[in-house]
Scaffold this active site. Structure first.
Site, short mmCIF file in Angstrom:
data_model
loop_
_atom_site.label_atom_id
_atom_site.label_comp_id
_atom_site.label_asym_id
_atom_site.label_seq_id
_atom_site.Cartn_x
_atom_site.Cartn_y
_atom_site.Cartn_z
N SER A 105 0.86 -1.18 0.00
CA SER A 105 0.00 0.00 0.00
C SER A 105 0.90 1.23 0.00
O SER A 105 2.09 1.15 0.34
CB SER A 105 -0.89 0.01 1.25
OG SER A 105 -1.48 1.26 1.46
N TYR B 211 -2.38 -1.32 10.33
CA TYR B 211 -2.37 -1.37 8.87
C TYR B 211 -1.03 -0.92 8.29
O TYR B 211 -0.38 -1.67 7.55
CB TYR B 211 -3.51 -0.53 8.29
CG TYR B 211 -3.60 -0.63 6.79
CD1 TYR B 211 -4.13 -1.77 6.18
CD2 TYR B 211 -3.14 0.40 5.97
CE1 TYR B 211 -4.20 -1.88 4.80
CE2 TYR B 211 -3.21 0.30 4.59
CZ TYR B 211 -3.73 -0.83 4.01
OH TYR B 211 -3.78 -0.95 2.65
#
Length: 563
Positions: free
Chosen positions: A410, A422
């Protein structure tokens, strides 16, 4: 012009030199808590601060280490035994620190405890080898920090996290580099969370120093043990000479000479795609689901792993016989072993052309202080540990086909824009991908990393964002809620909602990048689909850290108890 630029840079470093030499007053009244003080950096730092007159609270893993430290220091220094992998031990140490510091709070928290072994070629290791290092170096840092943070905020002090130069450049396999990449992500997001509270967060990134974290004789023995545990197939592919040769790292830098050259590479496709197998995780929806459909349209043989029976049935109905599905929970080793055997039965001797690690979750996320260790673990187990476990089980088949591994990271794996597991997990994915790419280069296996910007998928779950944030807010202790304030919660939640609403719904840019990594003869190392990835997140990752912090701090609100 150049002279002006040189003068500005010179003034910047002069100002920096001056500021870094300004010492805090009343050091003798300030408490510092240091983990990992048995030996090495922690032990030496505890003695140095004790000599300066500070009140040092030193945490040691063993009673023997604590005794030796007390003998070599003054009566001001006090010790406690602490195992950073044990929640009860951390809770007891936190209570002990609270009793010592009282109302003045904790001036400094130094997260120094760490291990490096087992370290070896990734394919020689097991999931448990990675988890063992992650629990100490990353999850231990997170849990200790979350436990002591209220005391640090009370003193408007600082947090010092020991990372490593290998938290910037993944040069070896195993959990060490991955954990240090994660420490970088956690420290970056925590620093931005605590900026308005007057708390400073510093990261130490030492090079190679000789400490007890890596005794040479123990390292050699551990390397031999890992070699002995490796399968006969792995030993044959690496060969005895690999073990006998000294550890080395090789890096290659590729520079595109022209746009035409890159265009030619992108159009240079692999032949006989209809005979090649691709295994994709997380195919219930989102990127994995769309990619599976695209590859079927190309005529490839797709093995799609879904978490739910409903997701598998729907995907099977919407595609052709060339796609087959299996249920897979990437957090369970038994499920992964069963899926690996199923894939082996499907691909036979030709091997697996591509492994796409796409399964992931995004929640819980939010300011780090609002979360618990379990919130971090929930995300890390899927996004990082699950990805590692799947890769290790599928790697022999990928090597047989001289194929490729495609890992979904990401933009949050390059710059930590939000707290929680995350970004920490995606920084870890970057580290694992970098190290395994260098290891597999000689086997003809290519590894690509997908770093998309903000796209609208079901990674955030079906429950509303406001509901999830409300639950996080309500479970906070009153003291923490008061320090942030209701206005902060309202604005922060609205900002996150706006980010989600602005997310790009057309996910084909991402799946086209994933497809290119699978079918191109010359796949890129990194793909950055999305304008926000190219124009916002990548520049933020390249800027000096204070500049990045300043830009990101403009977006989120000030807490009620800010300075």
């Amino acid at each position: 012009m150049w002279l002006s630029l040189v003068v500005l840079v010179g003034l910047y470093y002069l100002l920096r030199w001056y500021r870094e030499r300004q010492v805090v007053s009343h050091l003798q009244d300030k408490y510092v808590f240091i983990t990992g003080c048995d030996t090495g950096f922690g032990n030496l730092l505890a003695r140095q601060l004790d000599m300066k007159g500070m009140r040092v609270l030193a945490a040691c893993l063993t009673e023997e280490g604590a005794k030796q430290l007390r003998v070599r220091t003054s009566e001001r220094l006090e010790t406690v035994t602490l195992d950073v992998t044990n929640t009860e031990s951390i809770a007891a140490a936190t209570q002990w620190v609270k009793e010592h510091v009282g109302e003045r709070g904790l001036w400094g928290l130094v997260n120094n405890a760490g291990i490096i072994i087992p370290t070896a070629a990734n394919e020689w290791l097991t999931k448990q080898d990675f988890v063992r290092v992650l629990e100490v170096n990353l999850l231990g840092v997170i849990e200790v920090t979350l436990s002591l943070l209220p005391l640090v905020r009370k003193a408007r002090g600082r947090v010092v996290n020991v990372a490593s130069i290998l938290g910037r450049l993944s040069l070896c396999g195993g959990g060490y580099c991955i954990s240090k990449y994660g420490v970088e992500a956690f420290s970056d997001s925590l620093r931005r969370d605590l900026f308005y509270f007057g708390v400073k967060v510093a990261i130490i990134e030492p090079g190679f120093f000789r400490t007890n974290i890596l005794p040479l004789e123990r390292f050699s023995q551990t390397l031999k043990n890992q070699w002995n545990q490796a399968s006969s197939e792995v030993k044959e592919t690496y060969g005895e000479k690999f073990l006998a040769s000294p550890p080395h790292c090789s890096m290659a830098a590729l520079t595109d000479l022209s746009f035409m050259y890159r265009w030619f590479k992108n159009c240079n496709l692999v032949r006989n795609l209809s005979e090649k197998y691709v295994f994709i995780t997380g195919c219930d929806s989102g990127f994995g689901n769309q990619l599976a459909r695209q590859l079927v349209d190309r005529g490839m043989r797709v093995l799609a792993a879904c978490l739910t029976e409903e997701g598998a049935q729907k995907l099977q109905q919407d595609t052709s016989y060339q796609l087959q599905t299996i249920l897979l929970d990437v957090t369970k080793t038994e499920s992964i072993k069963a899926a690996a055997q199923w894939v082996r039965d499907q691909v036979g001797e030709q091997g697996l052309w591509a492994l796409v690690n796409n399964a992931g979750v995004g929640l819980p996320s939010g300011p780090n202080e609002w979360l618990t260790k379990e919130d971090f673990v929930k995300v890390i187990n899927v996004n990082l540990v699950g990805l590692i476990d799947v890769t290790l089980h599928m790697l022999p088949m990928v090597k047989k086909a001289r194929g490729r591994v495609v890992n979904m990271s990401s933009s949050g794996g390059r710059v930590a824009v939000i707290g929680g597991g995350y970004c920490v997990s995606k920084f870890g994915v970057e580290a694992f991908s970098d190290s395994i790419r260098r290891e597999l280069h000689y086997f003809g296996v290519k590894v690509s990393i997908i770093e998309p910007g903000n796209y609208r998928t079901s990674i955030l779950g079906k429950e509303g964002l406001e509901t999830r944030m409300q639950k996080l807010w309500e479970r906070l202790p009153p003291e923490t809620r008061d320090s942030y304030g209701e206005e902060y919660f309202r604005i922060y939640t609205n900002k996150l909602k706006n980010m989600m609403q602005l997310a790009e719904p057309r996910i084909k840019d991402v799946t086209n990048s994933m497809e290119h990594a699978i079918v191109s003869r010359s796949p890129r190392v990194r793909y950055n689909p999305g304008l926000d990835a190219k124009l916002l997140y990548l520049p933020l990752a390249k800027f000096p850290t204070p500049v990045t912090d300043f830009i990101l701090s403009r977006y989120f609100p000030r807490p009620a108890d800010s300075v």
